[in-house]
Write a protein that holds these residues in place. Structure first.
Motif, PDB file in Angstrom:
ATOM      1  N   PRO A 237      12.214 131.382  16.233  1.00 39.53           N
ATOM      2  CA  PRO A 237      11.813 131.957  17.489  1.00 39.53           C
ATOM      3  C   PRO A 237      11.099 130.793  18.523  1.00 39.53           C
ATOM      4  CG  PRO A 237      10.323 132.758  15.989  1.00 39.53           C
ATOM      5  CD  PRO A 237      11.232 131.857  15.248  1.00 39.53           C
ATOM      6  N   VAL A 238      11.089 131.298  19.777  1.00 36.18           N
ATOM      7  CA  VAL A 238      10.140 130.417  20.682  1.00 36.18           C
ATOM      8  C   VAL A 238       9.250 131.496  21.385  1.00 36.18           C
ATOM      9  CG1 VAL A 238      12.206 129.120  21.378  1.00 36.18           C
ATOM     10  CG2 VAL A 238      11.862 131.238  22.662  1.00 36.18           C
ATOM     11  N   ALA A 239       8.181 130.911  22.040  1.00 38.57           N
ATOM     12  CA  ALA A 239       7.351 131.608  22.478  1.00 38.57           C
ATOM     13  C   ALA A 239       7.326 131.423  24.317  1.00 38.57           C
ATOM     14  CB  ALA A 239       5.747 130.904  22.341  1.00 38.57           C
ATOM     15  N   LEU A 240       7.086 132.866  24.967  1.00 33.29           N
ATOM     16  CA  LEU A 240       7.174 132.886  26.325  1.00 33.29           C
ATOM     17  C   LEU A 240       5.618 132.941  26.624  1.00 33.29           C
ATOM     18  CD1 LEU A 240       8.455 133.605  29.025  1.00 33.29           C
ATOM     19  CD2 LEU A 240       8.079 135.834  28.403  1.00 33.29           C
ATOM     20  N   VAL A 241       5.016 132.054  27.585  1.00 34.93           N
ATOM     21  CA  VAL A 241       3.565 132.010  27.981  1.00 34.93           C
ATOM     22  C   VAL A 241       3.590 132.280  29.386  1.00 34.93           C
ATOM     23  CG1 VAL A 241       1.834 130.356  28.539  1.00 34.93           C
ATOM     24  CG2 VAL A 241       3.197 129.983  26.310  1.00 34.93           C
ATOM     25  N   VAL A 242       2.880 133.433  29.748  1.00 39.39           N
ATOM     26  CA  VAL A 242       2.796 133.840  31.141  1.00 39.39           C
ATOM     27  C   VAL A 242       1.173 133.325  31.485  1.00 39.39           C
ATOM     28  CG1 VAL A 242       2.652 135.657  32.579  1.00 39.39           C
ATOM     29  CG2 VAL A 242       4.299 135.733  30.650  1.00 39.39           C
ATOM     30  N   HIS A 259       8.154 127.773  25.038  1.00 41.48           N
ATOM     31  CA  HIS A 259       7.847 126.590  24.052  1.00 41.48           C
ATOM     32  C   HIS A 259       8.556 126.752  22.706  1.00 41.48           C
ATOM     33  CE1 HIS A 259       4.381 124.522  26.221  1.00 41.48           C
ATOM     34  NE2 HIS A 259       4.515 125.774  27.078  1.00 41.48           N
ATOM     35  N   PRO A 260       8.820 125.662  21.859  1.00 46.41           N
ATOM     36  CA  PRO A 260       9.241 125.970  20.617  1.00 46.41           C
ATOM     37  C   PRO A 260       8.044 126.396  19.756  1.00 46.41           C
ATOM     38  CG  PRO A 260       9.235 123.500  21.099  1.00 46.41           C
ATOM     39  CD  PRO A 260       8.955 124.392  22.311  1.00 46.41           C
ATOM     40  N   TYR A 266      11.368 120.517  19.826  1.00 46.77           N
ATOM     41  CA  TYR A 266      12.311 120.760  21.104  1.00 46.77           C
ATOM     42  C   TYR A 266      13.017 122.175  21.254  1.00 46.77           C
ATOM     43  CZ  TYR A 266      11.789 115.764  21.137  1.00 46.77           C
ATOM     44  OH  TYR A 266      11.093 114.345  20.893  1.00 46.77           O
ATOM     45  N   LEU A 267      13.153 122.356  22.513  1.00 42.45           N
ATOM     46  CA  LEU A 267      14.001 123.773  22.729  1.00 42.45           C
ATOM     47  C   LEU A 267      15.471 123.406  22.442  1.00 42.45           C
ATOM     48  CD1 LEU A 267      12.297 124.950  25.912  1.00 42.45           C
ATOM     49  CD2 LEU A 267      11.953 126.058  23.695  1.00 42.45           C
ATOM     50  N   GLU A 285      15.548 130.081  38.106  1.00 40.95           N
ATOM     51  CA  GLU A 285      15.938 129.855  36.582  1.00 40.95           C
ATOM     52  C   GLU A 285      15.755 128.616  36.449  1.00 40.95           C
ATOM     53  OE1 GLU A 285      20.145 130.849  36.286  1.00 40.95           O
ATOM     54  OE2 GLU A 285      20.647 130.051  38.281  1.00 40.95           O
ATOM     55  N   ALA A 286      15.721 128.262  34.979  1.00 43.45           N
ATOM     56  CA  ALA A 286      15.444 126.848  34.524  1.00 43.45           C
ATOM     57  C   ALA A 286      16.265 127.081  33.117  1.00 43.45           C
ATOM     58  CB  ALA A 286      14.095 126.506  34.157  1.00 43.45           C
ATOM     59  N   GLN A 287      16.709 125.852  32.752  1.00 43.90           N
ATOM     60  CA  GLN A 287      17.658 125.571  31.597  1.00 43.90           C
ATOM     61  C   GLN A 287      17.285 124.375  31.034  1.00 43.90           C
ATOM     62  OE1 GLN A 287      21.976 126.696  31.445  1.00 43.90           O
ATOM     63  NE2 GLN A 287      22.150 124.481  31.155  1.00 43.90           N
ATOM     64  N   ALA A 288      17.028 124.753  29.526  1.00 46.58           N
ATOM     65  CA  ALA A 288      16.256 123.551  28.589  1.00 46.58           C
ATOM     66  C   ALA A 288      17.548 122.241  28.617  1.00 46.58           C
ATOM     67  CB  ALA A 288      16.335 124.023  27.332  1.00 46.58           C
ATOM     68  N   ARG A 289      17.340 121.255  28.680  1.00 43.21           N
ATOM     69  CA  ARG A 289      18.213 120.105  28.219  1.00 43.21           C
ATOM     70  C   ARG A 289      17.889 119.462  26.963  1.00 43.21           C
ATOM     71  NH1 ARG A 289      15.687 117.213  33.476  1.00 43.21           N
ATOM     72  NH2 ARG A 289      13.854 117.640  32.145  1.00 43.21           N
ATOM     73  N   ASN A 290      18.649 118.413  26.674  1.00 47.55           N
ATOM     74  CA  ASN A 290      18.401 117.842  25.354  1.00 47.55           C
ATOM     75  C   ASN A 290      16.906 117.248  25.333  1.00 47.55           C
ATOM     76  OD1 ASN A 290      20.891 118.200  24.094  1.00 47.55           O
ATOM     77  ND2 ASN A 290      21.631 116.441  25.108  1.00 47.55           N
ATOM     78  N   ALA A 291      16.132 117.529  24.211  1.00 50.88           N
ATOM     79  CA  ALA A 291      14.859 116.938  23.994  1.00 50.88           C
ATOM     80  C   ALA A 291      13.629 117.360  25.022  1.00 50.88           C
ATOM     81  CB  ALA A 291      14.787 115.484  24.090  1.00 50.88           C
ATOM     82  N   ASP A 292      13.937 118.688  25.436  1.00 50.08           N
ATOM     83  CA  ASP A 292      12.971 119.390  26.299  1.00 50.08           C
ATOM     84  C   ASP A 292      12.127 119.976  25.438  1.00 50.08           C
ATOM     85  OD1 ASP A 292      13.525 118.682  28.898  1.00 50.08           O
ATOM     86  OD2 ASP A 292      14.678 120.419  29.451  1.00 50.08           O
TER      87      ASP A 292
END
Length: 324
Positions: A237-242, A259-260, A266-267, A285-292
């Motif tokens: 899973p990942v974590a959503l930070v607010v 965050h991973p 990485y995500l 909106e945002a999208q993860a790339r390689n090595a984010d």
């Protein structure tokens, strides 16, 4: 339906604890940071294995690897003993101490379950007793005398009844400013490693922020929540930070990050973070790339404003609803 204590022997079912179950339970226990957590995980795992063996024997397909109890991160962060029943849902398998009148059911497993099975574990004799089943719980202490026969579980799984979930309440962010938080929202440091948790506080360090002057940001509050997208994330899973920073009585700045968690650096590429307005339309909106190693969005809102945050990968998504 309730049953007197003297009838429990007629309702229960004794099953052997296999060597495979013992080895798996000990392996999972060895991964835990404290003896107390290790004992909890060991008994939870044994209970899950016993119920899994029983359902397999009854010809009901299960998927251990899709269960939260088989996820190393969720085992560490939560008291879970669930078993995924293929095509039906999750059965919670709670271990029980001998002679105790009640079985403890943690609040974190009160939802998203098709039933609860209570299992008494006797490691000395390598035997487990399935004491019974209930379909719903609403308090931490479940009286053993209220359990239904385990056969009722089979009827429920073979012909499951539709479950109408109550409408999920919006997360009231204004209450966060008074240190009142909904269940499941933890401190950032609890879910992220120290180096990663520092990334969550970008408001105070970003020189190119589109927000107002830095001296206005003397107060902030942040929380993080586990987001599990199941098999799409291969069990990680990942974590959503607010993070909130009030600028004035009429304006609050909001920072969102994903965050991973655990050993992942990485995500997964193409993981999406989206903000939806009150009408359900995409706002940001945002999208993860390689090595984010994280992605983020920033915006501001006024009291009473509603929005939703969506974390998605492929066809899987989780949406959290907020109100300022």
């Amino acid at each position: 339906m309730t049953h007197p204590t003297h009838e429990l022997d007629n309702l229960s079912l004794s099953l052997p604890i296999t060597q495979t179950a013992l080895r798996t339970a000990q392996q999972f226990a060895n991964e835990q940071p404290t003896p107390q957590k290790a004992e909890q995980v060991r008994f939870n795992t044994l209970a899950v294995c016993v119920v899994n063996d029983y359902l397999q024997m009854m010809g009901i397909p299960t998927n251990l690897k899709a269960s939260d109890s088989w996820n190393p991160v969720l085992r560490l962060c939560a008291n879970v003993a669930d078993l995924e029943v293929t095509g039906v849902g999750r059965v919670e398998c709670r271990p029980h101490q001998n002679s105790q009148p009640n079985c403890y059911i943690p609040p974190e497993v009160w939802l998203d379950r098709v039933g609860y099975v209570v299992v008494e574990i006797d490691e000395l004799s390598l035997e487990a007793t399935v004491l019974g089943f209930t379909q719903n719980v609403a308090r931490e202490e479940l009286p053993i005398r209220q359990l239904q026969p385990i056969e009722d579980l089979i009827d429920c799984l073979v012909e499951p009844q539709p479950v109408i979930q109550p409408k999920k309440a919006k997360i009231n962010l204004s209450q966060w400013l008074f240190n009142t938080f909904e269940r499941g929202w933890e401190t950032v440091e609890t879910l992220l490693a120290p180096a990663e948790s520092d990334l969550a506080f970008s408001f105070r360090s970003a020189p190119d922020s589109v927000m107002a002057e830095p001296e206005l940001y003397k107060e902030y509050i942040s929380r993080a929540k586990l987001i599990d997208l199941g098999m799409q994330l291969a069990g990680y899973p990942v974590a959503l930070v607010v993070e909130l920073q009030p600028e004035s009585d009429r304006k609050t700045n909001i920072l969102l990050q994903v965050h991973p968690i655990g050993d992942q650096l990485y995500l997964p590429p193409l993981l999406q973070l989206t903000v939806l307005d009150e009408s359900g339309l995409i706002f940001l909106e945002a999208q993860a790339r390689n090595a984010d190693n994280y992605i983020q969005l920033q915006f501001s809102g006024v009291p009473g404003e509603q929005f939703s945050v969506k974390v998605a990968l492929g066809d899987a998504s989780v949406i959290e609803d907020f109100v300022l």
